[in-house]
Design a protein around this motif. Structure first.
Motif, PDB file in Angstrom:
ATOM      1  N   UNK A   1      -1.480   0.956  -9.610  1.00  0.00           N
ATOM      2  CA  UNK A   1      -2.743   0.220  -9.759  1.00  0.00           C
ATOM      3  C   UNK A   1      -2.524  -1.276  -9.552  1.00  0.00           C
ATOM      4  N   UNK A   2      -1.414  -1.790 -10.064  1.00  0.00           N
ATOM      5  CA  UNK A   2      -1.117  -3.222  -9.920  1.00  0.00           C
ATOM      6  C   UNK A   2      -0.946  -3.596  -8.445  1.00  0.00           C
ATOM      7  N   UNK A   3      -0.306  -2.722  -7.670  1.00  0.00           N
ATOM      8  CA  UNK A   3      -0.101  -3.006  -6.244  1.00  0.00           C
ATOM      9  C   UNK A   3      -1.416  -2.938  -5.477  1.00  0.00           C
ATOM     10  N   UNK A   4      -2.235  -1.922  -5.768  1.00  0.00           N
ATOM     11  CA  UNK A   4      -3.545  -1.845  -5.111  1.00  0.00           C
ATOM     12  C   UNK A   4      -4.389  -3.076  -5.451  1.00  0.00           C
ATOM     13  N   UNK A   5      -4.343  -3.482  -6.723  1.00  0.00           N
ATOM     14  CA  UNK A   5      -5.109  -4.653  -7.145  1.00  0.00           C
ATOM     15  C   UNK A   5      -4.619  -5.914  -6.434  1.00  0.00           C
TER      16      UNK A   5
ATOM     17  N   UNK B   1       0.835  -1.206   0.000  1.00  0.00           N
ATOM     18  CA  UNK B   1       0.000   0.000   0.000  1.00  0.00           C
ATOM     19  C   UNK B   1       0.873   1.261   0.000  1.00  0.00           C
ATOM     20  N   UNK B   2       1.903   1.271   0.829  1.00  0.00           N
ATOM     21  CA  UNK B   2       2.786   2.434   0.914  1.00  0.00           C
ATOM     22  C   UNK B   2       3.530   2.654  -0.400  1.00  0.00           C
ATOM     23  N   UNK B   3       3.995   1.568  -1.007  1.00  0.00           N
ATOM     24  CA  UNK B   3       4.688   1.691  -2.292  1.00  0.00           C
ATOM     25  C   UNK B   3       3.738   2.203  -3.375  1.00  0.00           C
ATOM     26  N   UNK B   4       2.484   1.761  -3.324  1.00  0.00           N
ATOM     27  CA  UNK B   4       1.500   2.226  -4.308  1.00  0.00           C
ATOM     28  C   UNK B   4       1.300   3.734  -4.200  1.00  0.00           C
ATOM     29  N   UNK B   5       1.277   4.259  -2.978  1.00  0.00           N
ATOM     30  CA  UNK B   5       1.115   5.702  -2.804  1.00  0.00           C
ATOM     31  C   UNK B   5       2.341   6.456  -3.326  1.00  0.00           C
TER      32      UNK B   5
ATOM     33  N   UNK C   1       4.887   9.497  -8.011  1.00  0.00           N
ATOM     34  CA  UNK C   1       5.916   9.491  -9.053  1.00  0.00           C
ATOM     35  C   UNK C   1       5.326   9.327 -10.454  1.00  0.00           C
ATOM     36  N   UNK C   2       4.005   9.363 -10.543  1.00  0.00           N
ATOM     37  CA  UNK C   2       3.272   9.234 -11.809  1.00  0.00           C
ATOM     38  C   UNK C   2       3.450   7.857 -12.460  1.00  0.00           C
TER      39      UNK C   2
END
Length: 629
Positions: free
Chosen positions: A561-565, A545-549, A554-555
């Motif tokens: 999206x892949x990490x959230x999924x 989750x933290x990496x996804x944010x 970083x655009x």
């Protein structure tokens, strides 16, 4: 007495007959519903012969139709035609009987007679249109409604009914025509209804075919009726519905000029664009207001809002654009020098200080600004001073001055224990303790906050408490040695924490603090290291989750999206399941521009996580995307 007895016997017989009829009707209806049409007919026929009412007819007609007993059908329909000569629906029923027998000429005569002989009453036209729809005669249903408009001299009658039929026929052009018809005469009261009709066509149109047709159709109407502002408003609304704020801005300028407005519509557009993260259009709209000069009632508000938008744009991406940050610094400085350090400028003073410390590497100047603001704060408004103190504590923590930061947080917490300001300060103090590895003390503060009236703070406190509890090692756990690279977190021992334990949690705390300092790259290194130094930790979903944010800042939207999924797929029942699906929807809505996928995410959140704090926002976003505004 004999007369009274005879009367009572007569009444009882009537009740018995009625009761018997009621039971027979119920049994016949039951047979009809079960598809036992012969049995249903056997009961309905004597009932109808004795009492030809519309209730029995409603069931008896389809029974006979199914059994293809056309002779009896014709007799039954004509009986009701005779009983209710003004009810033209029975003409349609009779025509359909002829059509089913193959006699199309007789059927058409009945259909045409039904329309021709209608009384000039709205209810009569509506009723006959439903009768034709019941037989899938959509063209006849349309003819009835259009004739009704003409006869009753009301061109806006039956709009909903016509839209329904046209939708069934997938006739998009006619649906648009009905929507436009509502506002063709410039009737502003019908604008919302026209929008409702249109939104049902374009919101779930993934290929945007209908949206393109709508734009073309509206542009034609604007050319055809140049003085009708309602068509211009519809185009303006459609652009915003599709998040095309640059095009909407062009329309807004035209509307403002033509309606001799004061710029309010431009301000509203700027606000909508900023909320939907189209910062460039928001800035352009605000600069348009400012260019009007001080005569504009929105001049000052636009100047301050422009700084807000630029600040949001700057802080939404990583790495920070240093030149833009420095330019914004000068703009803040100029505005504050012009309007002074007052209660009215407190929000921008706080943002200016944050900008100086976190983005332009001038923490000392930021501290001076806030100390001056604290000294000049209105004595009648202690909350204003408290807000400055919290911001000052943030900057001190950012600079590594842990003791002074925790002292300020504690002061505000003590002064406002039952206010959101104080609870927020306590939460920040608990986070500070988390950063330096004092997990037990952090949990004690977070446990207090779980009972606060602020749902957001309580929820954050609960999540952080569980994060610590799930990943703290037991007292008898085997101590792991600290590798050489851990010297970067040596200051975690300030409060006497044992650095040989809770390595995974310590690494995450370090990463979280680096994010607080806007050091995303270094934070990512610590997050990636957790799987190595603490392979059995329960931090997997938190790390994802933290990496996804970070990737979002970083655009790197597809990676985010892949990490959230992945969280949604593997950790849906975990602590961050609802957070992940909400932020995934946010990505699709604002960055990947996939409205359909965004709506799916928000809908899934509302269905699968009804108790989530994100539900209210998700419902609002879903309705907005659907066009409900």
């Amino acid at each position: 007495m004999n007369r009274l007895l005879l009367f009572l016997i007569f009444i009882c017989n009537i009740f018995l007959v009625v009761a018997q009829h009621s039971q027979d009707e119920q049994l016949a209806v039951q047979y009809y519903q079960q598809g036992e049409y012969e049995k249903a007919k056997a009961i309905f026929k004597p009932l109808f012969d004795k009492k030809p009412d519309t209730y029995i007819y409603t069931y008896y007609y389809p029974v006979l139709l199914y059994l293809e007993d056309y002779k009896e059908l014709e007799k039954v329909v004509k009986t009701l035609q005779k009983a209710f000569p003004t009810m033209r629906r029975y003409d349609v029923d009779l025509g359909y009987v002829y059509e089913r027998q193959g006699d199309l000429n007789k059927a058409l005569k009945e259909y045409d007679a039904a329309i021709k002989n209608l009384p000039a009453q709205e209810v009569a036209y509506r009723d006959l249109h439903y009768a034709f729809l019941g037989k899938s005669k959509r063209d006849y249903a349309i003819d009835v409604l259009l004739k009704g408009r003409k006869v009753l001299q009301n061109p806006k009658l039956f709009t909903k009914e016509l839209v329904y039929v046209y939708s069934d026929l997938k006739n998009t052009d006619k649906i648009f025509e009905e929507a436009f018809n509502l506002v063709k005469d410039g009737d502003v009261t019908q604008l919302a209804e026209a929008q409702t009709i249109i939104q049902n066509l374009i919101v779930e149109d993934e290929e945007q075919t209908n949206y393109l047709l709508l734009k073309t159709a509206l542009q034609k109407e604007i050319q055809k009726y140049p003085n009708n502002l309602e068509f211009v408003y519809l185009l303006y609304w459609a652009y915003q519905l599709n998040k095309e704020y640059a095009d909407a801005f062009l329309i807004a300028k035209s509307l403002d000029k033509r309606s001799k407005g004061d710029g309010q519509i431009i301000m509203e557009l700027a606000s909508n664009a900023a909320q939907n993260r189209d910062y460039e259009t928001a800035k352009e709209a605000l600069e348009f207001i400012i260019a009007k000069g001080e005569a504009s009632p929105f001049y000052t508000a636009a100047k301050f809002q422009l700084l807000d938008v630029k600040y949001l744009q700057l802080s939404s991406v990583y790495p920070i654009k240093i030149l833009e940050a420095k330019h914004l610094e000068q703009e803040f400085k100029k505005l504050i020098e012009e309007y002074g350090i007052t209660k009215g400028t407190s929000e921008w003073i706080r943002k200016y200080a944050h900008l100086l410390a976190f983005y332009v590497n001038k923490p000392a100047e930021a501290i001076d600004i806030l100390n001056t603001a604290i000294a000049n704060a209105d004595i009648r408004d202690p909350k204003q001073k408290a807000l400055y103190k919290v911001d000052l504590a943030d900057i001190l923590l950012f600079s590594g001055n842990i003791w002074d930061a925790t002292l300020l947080y504690s002061q505000v917490d003590k002064d406002f224990p039952n206010d959101t300001i104080g609870q927020n300060a306590k939460y920040k103090n608990a986070k500070l303790a988390f950063y330096i590895g004092e997990f037990a003390w952090a949990k004690s503060q977070l446990n207090i906050l779980r009972a606060t009236t602020s749902k957001l703070i309580a929820n954050d406190a609960m999540q952080f408490t569980l994060l610590i509890s799930d990943n703290e090692e037991e007292e008898d756990d085997e101590e792991e040695e600290i590798e050489e690279e851990n010297e970067n977190i040596a200051y975690y021992g300030l409060f006497g924490n044992d650095l040989k334990k809770n390595i995974g949690l310590l690494y995450y705390a370090r990463a979280d603090f680096l994010l607080f300092q806007n050091n995303d790259e270094k934070a990512l290194k610590y997050l990636d290291s957790i799987a190595i130094v603490a392979p059995v930790s329960k931090l997997n979903d938190v790390v994802l989750f933290t990496k996804a944010k970070i990737f979002t800042r970083q655009k790197k939207y597809l990676e985010a999206a892949a990490l959230y999924q992945r969280i949604c797929d593997i950790y849906a029942n975990g602590l961050l399941g609802d957070d992940a699906i909400f932020y995934l929807g946010d990505l699709y809505e604002y960055y990947l521009k996939d409205i359909s996928r965004a709506m799916e995410c928000y809908q899934k959140l509302m269905k699968d996580y009804p108790g989530s704090l994100f539900v209210v926002d998700a419902r609002k976003r879903f309705r907005t995307l659907r066009g409900d505004f």
